[in-house]
Design an enzyme around this catalytic site. Structure first.
Site, PDB file in Angstrom:
ATOM      1  N   VAL A  63       0.822  -1.220   0.000  1.00  0.00           N
ATOM      2  CA  VAL A  63       0.000   0.000   0.000  1.00  0.00           C
ATOM      3  C   VAL A  63       0.852   1.265   0.000  1.00  0.00           C
ATOM      4  CG1 VAL A  63      -2.054  -1.009   1.057  1.00  0.00           C
ATOM      5  CG2 VAL A  63      -0.293  -0.064   2.522  1.00  0.00           C
ATOM      6  N   LYS A  68       3.780   1.971   2.156  1.00  0.00           N
ATOM      7  CA  LYS A  68       4.274   2.476   3.454  1.00  0.00           C
ATOM      8  C   LYS A  68       5.724   2.955   3.328  1.00  0.00           C
ATOM      9  CE  LYS A  68       3.386  -1.420   5.561  1.00  0.00           C
ATOM     10  NZ  LYS A  68       2.800  -2.182   4.462  1.00  0.00           N
ATOM     11  N   SER A  88     -16.661 -12.698  13.782  1.00  0.00           N
ATOM     12  CA  SER A  88     -17.475 -11.761  12.998  1.00  0.00           C
ATOM     13  C   SER A  88     -18.417 -12.444  12.004  1.00  0.00           C
ATOM     14  CB  SER A  88     -16.586 -10.743  12.273  1.00  0.00           C
ATOM     15  OG  SER A  88     -15.747 -11.402  11.379  1.00  0.00           O
ATOM     16  N   LYS A 131     -13.747  -4.932   4.597  1.00  0.00           N
ATOM     17  CA  LYS A 131     -14.879  -5.830   4.306  1.00  0.00           C
ATOM     18  C   LYS A 131     -15.856  -5.163   3.319  1.00  0.00           C
ATOM     19  CE  LYS A 131     -14.650  -8.326   8.672  1.00  0.00           C
ATOM     20  NZ  LYS A 131     -15.211  -8.492  10.015  1.00  0.00           N
TER      21      LYS A 131
END
Length: 786
Positions: free
Chosen positions: A356, A358, A675, A718
Site C-alpha cells: 500500500v 508504506k 465476525s 470488508k
C-alpha cells in the site's frame, strides 16, 4: 622635647619624604613656590608634609597630616611651564604645633622631637628580624634592586634603618605616614615588621595565582613544544612521521567537529592514549576506528525543514494517491513546527497490508520536507546489539544500526525509516524490541546511549517512521510509544487511479517505452484489477503491468513504429486467462447460503457460508478449517435459534430430528474470529425455515445468545470487498457506524448500509420475504432447494 621652629610648609601629594632620604620633587602650585622662595632665604630649610587627600589643591591645616619632615633644599631647577624641580634631603621628623600664617604661603610652628638612642637587646633582635624579613621580601618581590640590601645592611642605627626600608617598600601613603609619625624607633620597627609580614603574605598569594595562570597558559605551549621535540627525535631516528601526522589530523578534526563537551573530553582522552601507544599495538586500531566513528557523527549538523505547507502537500500528492490520514499528520507536524520551532520529531507507525506504499511514503515525506532519508530493515533482527551496538572490548565491535543510520544521513534530523518493525525476533542474544524502546520514546531519546559510542547522542530531532503489516506482532510497550496510523487497502477506483498516474508512467520508463508505443485504457485497468489480482496493495498490479510492458518492448525492438493499445479483448494474449472470478456474490437467491465478509492481512474477502439440514439427532457439524472462536460463534448462533423457535416459526424439536452441517468453502484456508456469527445464524434460520437469502446482501457482526449484534474490526476492508463483488446491501453492527465514514464517497453512493443492533433487524433484510404465512411454515417456500 625638642626646640620650636617657624618653617614654611610644602604640602606633598602622594609622596612621603623620610629623614636621611634624598628625593626629587616637582613643585607647581603658587603657594608652594612662594614657600620655596621663603625657604631659600632662610637656610634652605622647609617642612615637607603629606596631604591626606591628593586631590585638594589649596590644602588647609586639617587637610595635612600633623607630622612631617624637616628637609634641606639641595638644588633647585626651573622647568619650562613654570614648574620648579627641587632636590631635597630629609633631616628629621617634626610635629606641627600651630599655623602662623596661610598667605602668601603656609607658615607653621613645629616641634622637632629628639629620637631615642637606646640600644638594648630587644631592640637589636627587632632590628635583625626586620632586616631578615626585608631580605626575604626582596627575594620574593623582584621589584627592589638587589644592591639595596647591601646598603641597608650597613645601617646600624635602628630608627634610620626603619626609615630607609619603609622608603623602599610599596606601601600606601597612610602606612608610610604611620611610620613617619612614630618618633620611637622601636614602635617604627614594630609597625614595619607587621607591614612587611602582610606584604609577604600578599606576595605569596600573588605568586601562587601567577603560577596557576602561567601553568594554564603554558600547558598548550608546552604540549606544542614537546610534540615538536618528539617529531624532531622521530625524524633524527629516521622513523616514519605518519603517526604524528595522524594524531595531528585527529586533533584538528576534534577542534573542527563542534562536539558536545562530554564527547570532546572522550575524544581527547582516547587520542592521548593513541599517541602514547606503540604504532603496532592492536588496541591502536580499535581507538582509530572509534575516533573515526565519533568524529563522523553529525553532532551539530542538521538540515532546515521546508515549512511551506502547500508545497509539501503538492509533493506528497504527486508521489502518492490517497493516504489522506498520513499526509494530514505530516502537514500538521510542520504547521506546529512553524509556530514553535522546538517540537520533538514525531514517531509514526504505518500499519497496513503489503503493497500500500508504506515504505515509499516515508521516502516521499523526506523529499517533501527536505530532510535526509535513512532506511533500515528490522526484519529478522534478533540481537539487541544490532540496535545498541557492541561494547568496544569485543573484536569487530560496531555501533548499532541507529547510529550507523545517523552517520549515513550526515544530519542529526533525518527521516529515519524502521521497516518491518513487526518482524523482529527474540533469542538468547537479547530482545531488540526492548532496545528500541529508548530510541522510540520522545522523552528519553535525547540522550540515546549506544554501547560502542559510550556518549549520549540526541535523537529527539529525528523523525522516526516505522512500518508493520500487523499491529498484533508489535510488542505492546513499543506500540504504545508510537502514533499508529492504519493504511487500509485501496479501493478499485483508487487502484485504477494509481495505475494511471503512477504505475504505468513508471513501468514505461523502466522498460524504455513511451506513452505512444503503449496505451492501456481505464476499462482494461479495471479488468486487470478485478480478474488478475486480489490484494489490498498494488504490487501485483504493477507486476502485471510490467509483464505487458516487457512484451510490448520485445515487439518494439522487432518491429519499428510498433503501437499497442491493450483492450479487454486482447488482454489474455499478454496476461493469460483470468486468475480470479470477479463478483463472488451468488448468482441466485439460495436457501441456507449467506454471503459473509472476512478480513485478512491482504484486505477483505467474501466468505460464502453454507448450511444444510439432514435427518439426524441434533448434531452440529462444522467444516472448512474453522478456528475455535468461529466454532463457538456457530454454537452461540444455534443456541440463539433454539431459544427463539416460536418467534422464528421453526419446529420446537427440530434439533431432535435434524443434524445441521455448516461449511465455509475454500477449506484449505484457516478461518477464525467471531465476525461471522450473524451470517451463520442467518444461514441456519434460512435452512430451517426454507427461506432463500437475498444474494445481493452481505453481512458481518458477532452474535450473542440473546441475539444482539456486536461490533467487529476491519470494516472498511470488508465493505470494499463486498463492493468489488457487486454486493448492493451490507448489514453492519450499529456500533460500526463510525467506520462507514471512512469509506470513499463513490463506494458509499453505490451501496446501502443497514446498521443493526439485533438479529430481528437482520432477518427482514436478508431473507426473501414471500407471503407472511408461507414464510412461517417449515419448508414451504416455492424456491426451496433442500
Amino acid at each position: 622635647m625638642g626646640e620650636h621652629m617657624e618653617l614654611p610648609v610644602l604640602p606633598l601629594r602622594g609622596v612621603i619624604v623620610f629623614p636621611h632620604l634624598v628625593l626629587h620633587l616637582d613643585v607647581g602650585r603658587e603657594r608652594s613656590i612662594k614657600a620655596l622662595d621663603e625657604a631659600m632665604l632662610q637656610d634652605n630649610i622647609i617642612l615637607l608634609v603629606a596631604q591626606k587627600e591628593a586631590g585638594v589643591d589649596d590644602p588647609e591645616l586639617e587637610d595635612l597630616f600633623d607630622v612631617g619632615t624637616v628637609a634641606t633644599i639641595k638644588q633647585m631647577l626651573k622647568l619650562p611651564g613654570g614648574t620648579i624641580r627641587i632636590l631635597v634631603e630629609g633631616i628629621k621628623r617634626a610635629r606641627i604645633e600651630k599655623v602662623l600664617e596661610m598667605e602668601p604661603y603656609m607658615k607653621v610652628l613645629v616641634d622637632d622631637v629628639e629620637e631615642e638612642k637606646s640600644r638594648h637587646s630587644e631592640m637589636e633582635a627587632l632590628t635583625r628580624h626586620v632586616l631578615h624579613q626585608f631580605e626575604q621580601h626582596i627575594k620574593l618581590s623582584k621589584k627592589i634592586p638587589a644592591d639595596v640590601l647591601a646598603n641597608v645592611s650597613n645601617i646600624t642605627e635602628p630608627g634610620r634603618l626603619a626609615d630607609v626600608i619603609a622608603s623602599h617598600l610599596t606601601l600606601k601613603i597612610e602606612q608610610k605616614q604611620d611610620i613617619l609619625a612614630a618618633f620611637s624607633p622601636k614602635v617604627r620597627l614594630e609597625i614595619l615588621a607587621e607591614l612587611i609580614n602582610r606584604e609577604m603574605e600578599i606576595l605569596e598569594l600573588e605568586k601562587k595565582i601567577g603560577m596557576r595562570v602561567r601553568k594554564q597558559m603554558e600547558k598548550t605551549q608546552k604540549e606544542y613544544y614537546l610534540r615538536e621535540q618528539v617529531k624532531a627525535i622521530h625524524k633524527e631516528l629516521g622513523e616514519e612521521d605518519e603517526r604524528a601526522a595522524e594524531v595531528d589530523d585527529f586533533r584538528e578534526k576534534i577542534a573542527e567537529a563542534q562536539l558536545p563537551e562530554d564527547a570532546e573530553k572522550k575524544a581527547v582522552k582516547e587520542l592521548d592514549r593513541l599517541e602514547k601507544m606503540p604504532p603496532a599495538a592492536a588496541e591502536a586500531v580499535v581507538i582509530r576506528t572509534y575516533l573515526d566513528w565519533l568524529l563522523e557523527l553529525p553532532w551539530s549538523t542538521q538540515t532546515e525543514d521546508r515549512l511551506e505547507l502547500r508545497e509539501v502537500e503538492r509533493i506528497l500528492d504527486e508521489d502518492h494517491y490517497g493516504l489522506e490520514k498520513v499526509k494530514e499528520r505530516i502537514v500538521e507536524y510542520l504547521a506546529v513546527r512553524r509556530l514553535t520551532r522546538k517540537i520533538k520529531g514525531p514517531i509514526l507507525c504505518l500499519i497496513g497490508p503489503p503493497g500500500v506504499g508504506k515504505t515509499s511514503l516515508a521516502r516521499s515525506i523526506a523529499r517533501a520536507i527536505e530532510r535526509k532519508f535513512v532506511r533500515i530493515s528490522l526484519g529478522g533482527v534478533r540481537d539487541e546489539a544490532e540496535i545498541r551496538g557492541h561494547r568496544r572490548t569485543y573484536v569487530g565491535a560496531l555501533p548499532g544500526r541507529i547510529i550507523q543510520g545517523i552517520r549515513q544521513a550526515k544530519s542529526r534530523n533525518p527521516v529515519f525509516l524502521l521497516d518491518e518493525v513487526d518482524k523482529m525476533a527474540m533469542d538468547f542474544r537479547g530482545d531488540p524490541s526492548s532496545a528500541l524502546l529508548e530510541v522510540l520514546d520522545p522523552e528519553q531519546n535525547n540522550t540515546f546511549s549506544d554501547h560502542y559510542i559510550e556518549t549520549p547522542f540526541d535523537l529527539s530531532q529525528v523523525m522516526f517512521i516505522t512500518t508493520a503489516n500487523n499491529r498484533y506482532n508489535i510488542p505492546q510497550p513499543l506500540l504504545d510509544r508510537m502514533e499508529a496510523i492504519y493504511l487500509p487497502g485501496y479501493t478499485e477506483e483508487e487502484k485504477v487511479k494509481i495505475a494511471q498516474h503512477h504505475l504505468i508512467p513508471k513501468q514505461l520508463e523502466e522498460n524504455g517505452l513511451t506513452d505512444k508505443s503503449l496505451r492501456v485504457s481505464e476499462g482494461t485497468l479495471r479488468h486487470i484489477v478485478r480478474e488478475y489480482t486480489r490484494e489490498a496493495g498494488v504490487r501485483n498490479l504493477e507486476r502485471e503491468l510490467a509483464v505487458i510492458c516487457r512484451k510490448t518492448a520485445r515487439e518494439v525492438v522487432q518491429k519499428s513504429n510498433y503501437h499497442l493499445t491493450v483492450t479487454r479483448s486482447n488482454l489474455h494474449k499478454y496476461l493469460g486467462p483470468p486468475r480470479y472470478r470477479f463478483g463472488l456474490a451468488e448468482k441466485n437467491n439460495e436457501v441456507g447460503v449467506v454471503t459473509g465478509v472476512a478480513w485478512t492481512e491482504t484486505g477483505g474477502e467474501l466468505l460464502a457460508i453454507e448450511v444444510t439440514l439432514m435427518k439426524g439427532k441434533g448434531k452440529l457439524i462444522l467444516t472448512g478449517k474453522l478456528g475455535d472462536v468461529m466454532q463457538e460463534s456457530a454454537q452461540a448462533a444455534l443456541s440463539y435459534i433454539r431459544s427463539r423457535v416460536n418467534a422464528l416459526g421453526i419446529s420446537e424439536n427440530f434439533y431432535e430430528e435434524y443434524d445441521l452441517h455448516i461449511h465455509v468453502p475454500e477449506g484449505a484456508i484457516p478461518k477464525d474470529g467471531p465476525s461471522a456469527g450473524v451470517a451463520m445464524a442467518t444461514a441456519m434460520i434460512s435452512a430451517l425455515t426454507r427461506t432463500p437469502v437475498n444474494h445481493f446482501v452481505a453481512m458481518t457482526g458477532e452474535i450473542t445468545l440473546r441475539g444482539r449484534v456486536l461490533p467487529v474490526g476491519g470494516v472498511k476492508e470488508k465493505i470494499l470487498a463486498a463492493h468489488r463483488a457487486g454486493i448492493k446491501t451490507i448489514i453492519l453492527p450499529q456500533d460500526n457506524k463510525k467506520d462507514v465514514a471512512e469509506i470513499p464517497q463513490n463506494v458509499r453512493r453505490r451501496m446501502e448500509f443497514v446498521l443493526v443492533e439485533h438479529m430481528d433487524q437482520v432477518l427482514p433484510r436478508a431473507l426473501m420475504q414471500g407471503d407472511e404465512n408461507e414464510t412461517k411454515k417449515s419448508g414451504a417456500n416455492k424456491n426451496s432447494q433442500g
